[in-house]
Write a protein that holds these residues in place. Structure first.
Motif, PDB file in Angstrom:
ATOM      1  N   PRO A 117       0.801  -1.238   0.000  1.00 33.37           N
ATOM      2  CA  PRO A 117       0.000   0.000   0.000  1.00 33.37           C
ATOM      3  C   PRO A 117       0.828   1.280   0.000  1.00 33.37           C
ATOM      4  O   PRO A 117       0.254   2.372  -0.054  1.00 33.37           O
ATOM      5  N   LEU A 118       2.153   1.165   0.083  1.00 41.68           N
ATOM      6  CA  LEU A 118       2.991   2.369   0.198  1.00 41.68           C
ATOM      7  C   LEU A 118       3.188   3.012  -1.183  1.00 41.68           C
ATOM      8  O   LEU A 118       3.773   2.399  -2.063  1.00 41.68           O
ATOM      9  N   PRO A 119       2.692   4.232  -1.379  1.00 39.57           N
ATOM     10  CA  PRO A 119       2.881   4.871  -2.684  1.00 39.57           C
ATOM     11  C   PRO A 119       4.372   5.073  -2.959  1.00 39.57           C
ATOM     12  O   PRO A 119       5.124   5.457  -2.068  1.00 39.57           O
ATOM     13  N   GLY A 120       4.778   4.806  -4.188  1.00 37.51           N
ATOM     14  CA  GLY A 120       6.187   4.912  -4.544  1.00 37.51           C
ATOM     15  C   GLY A 120       6.766   6.281  -4.213  1.00 37.51           C
ATOM     16  O   GLY A 120       7.892   6.398  -3.735  1.00 37.51           O
ATOM     17  N   ILE A 121       5.957   7.307  -4.449  1.00 41.12           N
ATOM     18  CA  ILE A 121       6.459   8.659  -4.291  1.00 41.12           C
ATOM     19  C   ILE A 121       6.806   8.963  -2.834  1.00 41.12           C
ATOM     20  O   ILE A 121       7.666   9.778  -2.543  1.00 41.12           O
ATOM     21  N   ALA A 122       6.161   8.243  -1.902  1.00 42.00           N
ATOM     22  CA  ALA A 122       6.454   8.445  -0.485  1.00 42.00           C
ATOM     23  C   ALA A 122       7.865   7.987  -0.150  1.00 42.00           C
ATOM     24  O   ALA A 122       8.452   8.406   0.847  1.00 42.00           O
ATOM     25  N   LEU A 123       8.394   7.116  -0.996  1.00 46.05           N
ATOM     26  CA  LEU A 123       9.747   6.606  -0.758  1.00 46.05           C
ATOM     27  C   LEU A 123      10.814   7.555  -1.289  1.00 46.05           C
ATOM     28  O   LEU A 123      12.005   7.359  -1.036  1.00 46.05           O
ATOM     29  N   LEU A 124      10.371   8.575  -2.044  1.00 42.96           N
ATOM     30  CA  LEU A 124      11.323   9.404  -2.775  1.00 42.96           C
ATOM     31  C   LEU A 124      12.452   9.973  -1.912  1.00 42.96           C
ATOM     32  O   LEU A 124      13.624   9.839  -2.282  1.00 42.96           O
ATOM     33  N   PRO A 125      12.139  10.572  -0.749  1.00 44.35           N
ATOM     34  CA  PRO A 125      13.230  11.132   0.055  1.00 44.35           C
ATOM     35  C   PRO A 125      14.291  10.092   0.402  1.00 44.35           C
ATOM     36  O   PRO A 125      15.489  10.353   0.298  1.00 44.35           O
ATOM     37  N   VAL A 126      13.818   8.900   0.799  1.00 44.44           N
ATOM     38  CA  VAL A 126      14.768   7.845   1.161  1.00 44.44           C
ATOM     39  C   VAL A 126      15.578   7.424  -0.061  1.00 44.44           C
ATOM     40  O   VAL A 126      16.794   7.239   0.003  1.00 44.44           O
ATOM     41  N   VAL A 127      14.878   7.306  -1.190  1.00 42.59           N
ATOM     42  CA  VAL A 127      15.557   6.865  -2.405  1.00 42.59           C
ATOM     43  C   VAL A 127      16.621   7.883  -2.818  1.00 42.59           C
ATOM     44  O   VAL A 127      17.729   7.514  -3.214  1.00 42.59           O
ATOM     45  N   ILE A 128      16.292   9.178  -2.685  1.00 40.48           N
ATOM     46  CA  ILE A 128      17.280  10.201  -3.028  1.00 40.48           C
ATOM     47  C   ILE A 128      18.482  10.085  -2.109  1.00 40.48           C
ATOM     48  O   ILE A 128      19.637  10.145  -2.533  1.00 40.48           O
ATOM     49  N   LEU A 129      18.188   9.847  -0.831  1.00 40.70           N
ATOM     50  CA  LEU A 129      19.256   9.702   0.154  1.00 40.70           C
ATOM     51  C   LEU A 129      20.177   8.547  -0.211  1.00 40.70           C
ATOM     52  O   LEU A 129      21.404   8.637  -0.097  1.00 40.70           O
ATOM     53  N   TRP A 130      19.606   7.447  -0.668  1.00 40.06           N
ATOM     54  CA  TRP A 130      20.392   6.247  -0.932  1.00 40.06           C
ATOM     55  C   TRP A 130      20.974   6.206  -2.342  1.00 40.06           C
ATOM     56  O   TRP A 130      22.061   5.688  -2.548  1.00 40.06           O
ATOM     57  N   PHE A 131      20.203   6.691  -3.304  1.00 39.26           N
ATOM     58  CA  PHE A 131      20.640   6.516  -4.688  1.00 39.26           C
ATOM     59  C   PHE A 131      20.969   7.822  -5.389  1.00 39.26           C
ATOM     60  O   PHE A 131      21.360   7.830  -6.541  1.00 39.26           O
ATOM     61  N   GLY A 132      20.769   8.936  -4.694  1.00 35.00           N
ATOM     62  CA  GLY A 132      21.039  10.219  -5.321  1.00 35.00           C
ATOM     63  C   GLY A 132      19.927  10.600  -6.276  1.00 35.00           C
ATOM     64  O   GLY A 132      18.955   9.874  -6.451  1.00 35.00           O
ATOM     65  N   VAL A 133      20.092  11.794  -6.887  1.00 40.32           N
ATOM     66  CA  VAL A 133      19.085  12.255  -7.830  1.00 40.32           C
ATOM     67  C   VAL A 133      19.507  11.816  -9.223  1.00 40.32           C
ATOM     68  O   VAL A 133      20.519  12.257  -9.724  1.00 40.32           O
ATOM     69  N   GLY A 134      18.765  10.933  -9.816  1.00 40.97           N
ATOM     70  CA  GLY A 134      19.150  10.482 -11.161  1.00 40.97           C
ATOM     71  C   GLY A 134      18.201   9.418 -11.654  1.00 40.97           C
ATOM     72  O   GLY A 134      17.204   9.088 -11.013  1.00 40.97           O
ATOM     73  N   ALA A 178       3.839   7.184 -10.592  1.00 45.39           N
ATOM     74  CA  ALA A 178       5.069   7.419  -9.826  1.00 45.39           C
ATOM     75  C   ALA A 178       6.117   8.101 -10.699  1.00 45.39           C
ATOM     76  O   ALA A 178       6.805   9.033 -10.270  1.00 45.39           O
ATOM     77  N   LEU A 179       6.205   7.642 -11.940  1.00 48.18           N
ATOM     78  CA  LEU A 179       7.205   8.185 -12.856  1.00 48.18           C
ATOM     79  C   LEU A 179       6.995   9.678 -13.063  1.00 48.18           C
ATOM     80  O   LEU A 179       7.925  10.485 -12.945  1.00 48.18           O
ATOM     81  N   ILE A 180       5.768  10.053 -13.355  1.00 44.16           N
ATOM     82  CA  ILE A 180       5.509  11.466 -13.655  1.00 44.16           C
ATOM     83  C   ILE A 180       5.754  12.330 -12.424  1.00 44.16           C
ATOM     84  O   ILE A 180       6.394  13.378 -12.508  1.00 44.16           O
ATOM     85  N   SER A 181       5.305  11.839 -11.264  1.00 49.23           N
ATOM     86  CA  SER A 181       5.568  12.604 -10.046  1.00 49.23           C
ATOM     87  C   SER A 181       7.060  12.763  -9.827  1.00 49.23           C
ATOM     88  O   SER A 181       7.560  13.852  -9.547  1.00 49.23           O
ATOM     89  N   ALA A 182       7.781  11.643  -9.945  1.00 49.09           N
ATOM     90  CA  ALA A 182       9.216  11.684  -9.668  1.00 49.09           C
ATOM     91  C   ALA A 182       9.926  12.624 -10.639  1.00 49.09           C
ATOM     92  O   ALA A 182      10.769  13.428 -10.245  1.00 49.09           O
ATOM     93  N   GLU A 183       9.564  12.560 -11.913  1.00 51.39           N
ATOM     94  CA  GLU A 183      10.210  13.421 -12.906  1.00 51.39           C
ATOM     95  C   GLU A 183       9.941  14.888 -12.605  1.00 51.39           C
ATOM     96  O   GLU A 183      10.803  15.750 -12.804  1.00 51.39           O
ATOM     97  N   MET A 184       8.736  15.187 -12.140  1.00 51.71           N
ATOM     98  CA  MET A 184       8.417  16.587 -11.858  1.00 51.71           C
ATOM     99  C   MET A 184       9.192  17.094 -10.663  1.00 51.71           C
ATOM    100  O   MET A 184       9.576  18.252 -10.602  1.00 51.71           O
ATOM    101  N   ILE A 185       9.422  16.198  -9.715  1.00 52.55           N
ATOM    102  CA  ILE A 185      10.137  16.628  -8.516  1.00 52.55           C
ATOM    103  C   ILE A 185      11.640  16.723  -8.785  1.00 52.55           C
ATOM    104  O   ILE A 185      12.315  17.647  -8.369  1.00 52.55           O
TER     105      ILE A 185
END
Ligand SMILES: Nc1ncnc2c1ncn2[C@@H]1O[C@H](COP(=O)(O)OP(=O)(O)OP(=O)(O)O)[C@@H](O)[C@H]1O
Ligand SMILES: [Mg+2]
Lengths: 259, 249
Positions: A103-120, A192-199
C-alpha cells in the motif's frame, strides 16, 4: 473494454462536450489565456511539441525508464515467487512484507531513495521497481495458489519436471493474475514516474514527460502545460485500452479465462 | 485374487483420511487387453483407489505393481483420466490439449495422431476450438482423446463418460473396447453404472460403502455386447443386489 463504433462515438461526444464547456467557460467568465488557454492554442502547442520531436523524445525517455523498472520488478517478482515456492516460511514472510509495502505509494519513498541513490535515473527506476514489484508479487502468489490441484496431478502423470510444469502449465494458468498484476503495476509506475520526474527535474540530457510539464509551468506556457496533461491522459488510456486490451483479447478473453 | 505379475495390480491398499478409513486393504489386478470395471456407490473410495493405482496418491500401506514390478512414481505410460472436470487446459485448443503429452514425449507424428484421435472421439470439427467453447461432454471427450492418443499400456479412467448422452456413450464404449484390443492396453475403469460395467468389462470388481471389495464377476458375454441379454440381465440383477447391501459399520 472493446473499441466498438459505439464506444468511439461516445468518446468523441465526451471530448466535444469538454471542448464546448471549456470554451464556453472561458468566454462567459472572460478568463485570461494564462489561466485557461484556448483549445486551439493548446492544440497548436501540442502540434509544435510533437513536430519538434521534443515530446516524443521525452515520452521515449519516460517509457525507457518504465520498461526498465517493469523488467527489473517483474524479474524480481518471479524470483521471489520461486523462492517462496521452495519454502513455506519464506512465502509467509514475503506475504507479510508485501502486505506492508504494497500500500505504500512509490512517491512516499522518494526522500529515502534520493538519500540512498542520489538524484538520477537510478532513483526513478528504483521507485518504479517498487511500484511494480509488490502488486506483481501479490498477484503471482495468488495465481500460483489458484493453480488447480488437477493440473498438478496431470503434470505429475506426464512426468513433467518442476521447470517444465512451471512454464507449460502454471504460467499460462496464471495469466489472468499476471495481467491483473501488470495492470496495477503499470498504473502505479506511470503515476510514480511522472511525479518523480516533476520533482527531480531533468535527470538526463532530456527529461521525461513529467519534466516537460514542469518546464511549461516554469515558463508560464499554460497552453503547453495543458498539451502535456493531454499527452499524459492519452498515453495512459492508450496503454490501458489498446495495449492491455489487445493482450487480454488475445489471451484470457480467447481462452474464456476472464472470470 | 490379485495376480501381481499382471499389467497393473494393487495389493492390500490401505488409505486413511485422518480418522476416516477409506480403503481397508484392497487388492485387484488388470491384465493386458483387459478392461476391469470398478463398480461402487458414490463416496466408497473408487477415485481414491484409482489415484493410488496411478501413483498419484500415496497409500498408507500396500503396493502398486506394473508388470509385477513395485512402483511408487507416476509415469505417462500409466495414464489417468480424472473425474475432475478441469483436467484439460483452457488456454489450449482441443487439438492443443490432445497433442500436449505427445509433444512432451517427442512423438514425431504428434499432429497427425492428434487429429486422428479427435476424429475417433467425434471431435474433428472442434479441433481448433477452445474448451470454453465446448460442452461438458465434448470437454470430456477431449480428455479421453488426450489419453487415447498417448497409447499408454495402462489406462486408468475415472467415470470418463459421466457427462455424455446415452448414444454417444455407446460409441465411446465401443471405441474403448476397440482401442484396447488394438494396443493391448490394460484398463481400470471406474463407474457406478451397472450397465456400463457389463458392456465394457472382462471383470467387474464391486466395492461396498466401506471401501472393501465385496465381489468380483467375470462377464461371460461375447462382444459386441448387449447388456439387456438374459445373461446380462441376470448379472445386472446380481450386481444390483450386491450394491444395495449396506454393510454394518
Ligand atoms: N482429500 C480428501 N480429504 C479427506 N477426505 C477425502 C479426500 N478425498 C476423498 N475423501 C473421502 O474419501 C471417501 C472416498 O472418496 P472418493 O472420491 O474416492 O469416492 P468415489 O468412490 O470416487 O465417489 P464418487 O463416485 O462420488 O466419485 C469419501 O468419503 C470422501 O469424502
Ligand atoms: Mg470418484
Amino acid at each position: 473494454m472493446k473499441t466498438t463504433p459505439r464506444s468511439f462515438l461516445r468518446f468523441a461526444l465526451v471530448l466535444l462536450a469538454i471542448v464546448i464547456l471549456w470554451e464556453g467557460g472561458r468566454a462567459v467568465f472572460n478568463v485570461s489565456p494564462l489561466v485557461m488557454p484556448g483549445v486551439l492554442s493548446v492544440l497548436s502547442s501540442l502540434g509544435t511539441a510533437l513536430a519538434s520531436g521534443e515530446i516524443l523524445h521525452q515520452l521515449a525517455f519516460s517509457f525507457s525508464l518504465i520498461g526498465m523498472g517493469i523488467g527489473i520488478g517483474a524479474g524480481l517478482a518471479v524470483l521471489a515467487l520461486i523462492i517462496g515456492a521452495q519454502s513455506r516460511v519464506a512465502a509467509e514472510v514475503m506475504g507479510t512484507v508485501a502486505s506492508l509495502f504494497h500500500p505504500l505509494p512509490g512517491i512516499a519513498l522518494l526522500p529515502v531513495v534520493i538519500l540512498w541513490f542520489g538524484v538520477g535515473k537510478m532513483a526513478i527506476v528504483v521507485i518504479i521497481v517498487h511500484s511494480v514489484f509488490w502488486p506483481l508479487l501479490t498477484n503471482l502468489q495468488a495465481g500460483y495458489r489458484s493453480v488447480s490441484p488437477t493440473y498438478h496431478l496431470v503434470g505429475r502423470n506426464l512426468e513433467m519436471s518442476p521447470t517444465s510444469f512451471a512454464v507449460r502449465i502454471a504460467a499460462p494458468a496464471t495469466v489472468p493474475y499476471i495481467l491483473a498484476g501488470l495492470r496495477i503495476a503499470w498504473a502505479r509506475s506511470w503515476r510514480a514516474l511522472i511525479s518523480a520526474e516533476m520533482i527531480f527535474g531533468a535527470v538526463a540530457a532530456h527529461g521525461g514527460i513529467g519534466w516537460f510539464l514542469h518546464t511549461r509551468r516554469v515558463f508560464m506556457d499554460t497552453a503547453g502545460l495543458f498539451a502535456g496533461i493531454l499527452v499524459v491522459m492519452l498515453v495512459g488510456s492508450l496503454v490501458e485500452r489498446v495495449v492491455f486490451g489487445f493482450v487480454e483479447r488475445s489471451t484470457i478473453d480467447r481462452w474464456g479465462m476472464n472470470g | 485374487m490379485a495376480d501381481s505379475a499382471e499389467a497393473l495390480s494393487v495389493l492390500n491398499i490401505v488409505k486413511r483420511y485422518g480418522d476416516h478409513l477409506v480403503l481397508p486393504g484392497v487388492s485387484l489386478s488388470v491384465g493386458a487387453r483387459e478392461i476391469v470395471c470398478l463398480l461402487g456407490p458414490s463416496g466408497c473410495g473408487k477415485s481414491t483407489l484409482a489415484k493410488i493405482a496411478a501413483s498419484l496418491l500415496e497409500p498408507d500401506d500396500g503396493t502398486v505393481r506394473v508388470n509385477g514390478v513395485p512402483v511408487t512414481a507416476p509415469d505417462a505410460n500409466r495414464f489417468m483420466i480424472f473425474q475432475e472436470q478441469d483436467q484439460i487446459f483452457p488456454w489450449k485448443t482441443a487439438l492443443g490439449n490432445v497433442t500436449f503429452p505427445l509433444r512432451l514425449d517427442g512423438v514425431p507424428d504428434w499432429r497427425a495422431r492428434g487429429i486422428e484421435t479427435l476424429r475417433e472421439v467425434g471431435l474433428e470439427a472442434a479441433a481448433e476450438k477452445y474448451p470454453h467453447q465446448l460442452s461438458g461432454g465434448m470437454r470430456q471427450r477431449v480428455a479421453l482423446a488426450r489419453a487415447f492418443a498417448m497409447r499408454p499400456s495402462v489406462l486408468i479412467m475415472d467415470e470418463p463418460f459421466a457427462s455424455v448422452d446415452a448414444s454417444l456413450r455407446f460409441d465411446l464404449q465401443d471405441l474403448l473396447v476397440r482401442l484396447v484390443a488394438e494396443h493391448s492396453q490394460a484398463v481400470l475403469f471406474v463407474t457406478h453404472e451397472i450397465d456400463e460395467s457389463i458392456r465394457l468389462a472382462e471383470r467387474i470388481v464391486v466395492m461396498s460403502d466401506d471401501g472393501a471389495v465385496t465381489g468380483e464377476h467375470t462377464v461371460p458375454i461375447d462382444r459386441p455386447r448387449d447388456a439387456r441379454s438374459p445373461v446380462g440381465s441376470r448379472l445386472a440383477h446380481a450386481l444390483f443386489e450386491q450394491l444395495s447391501e449396506h454393510p454394518s459399520r
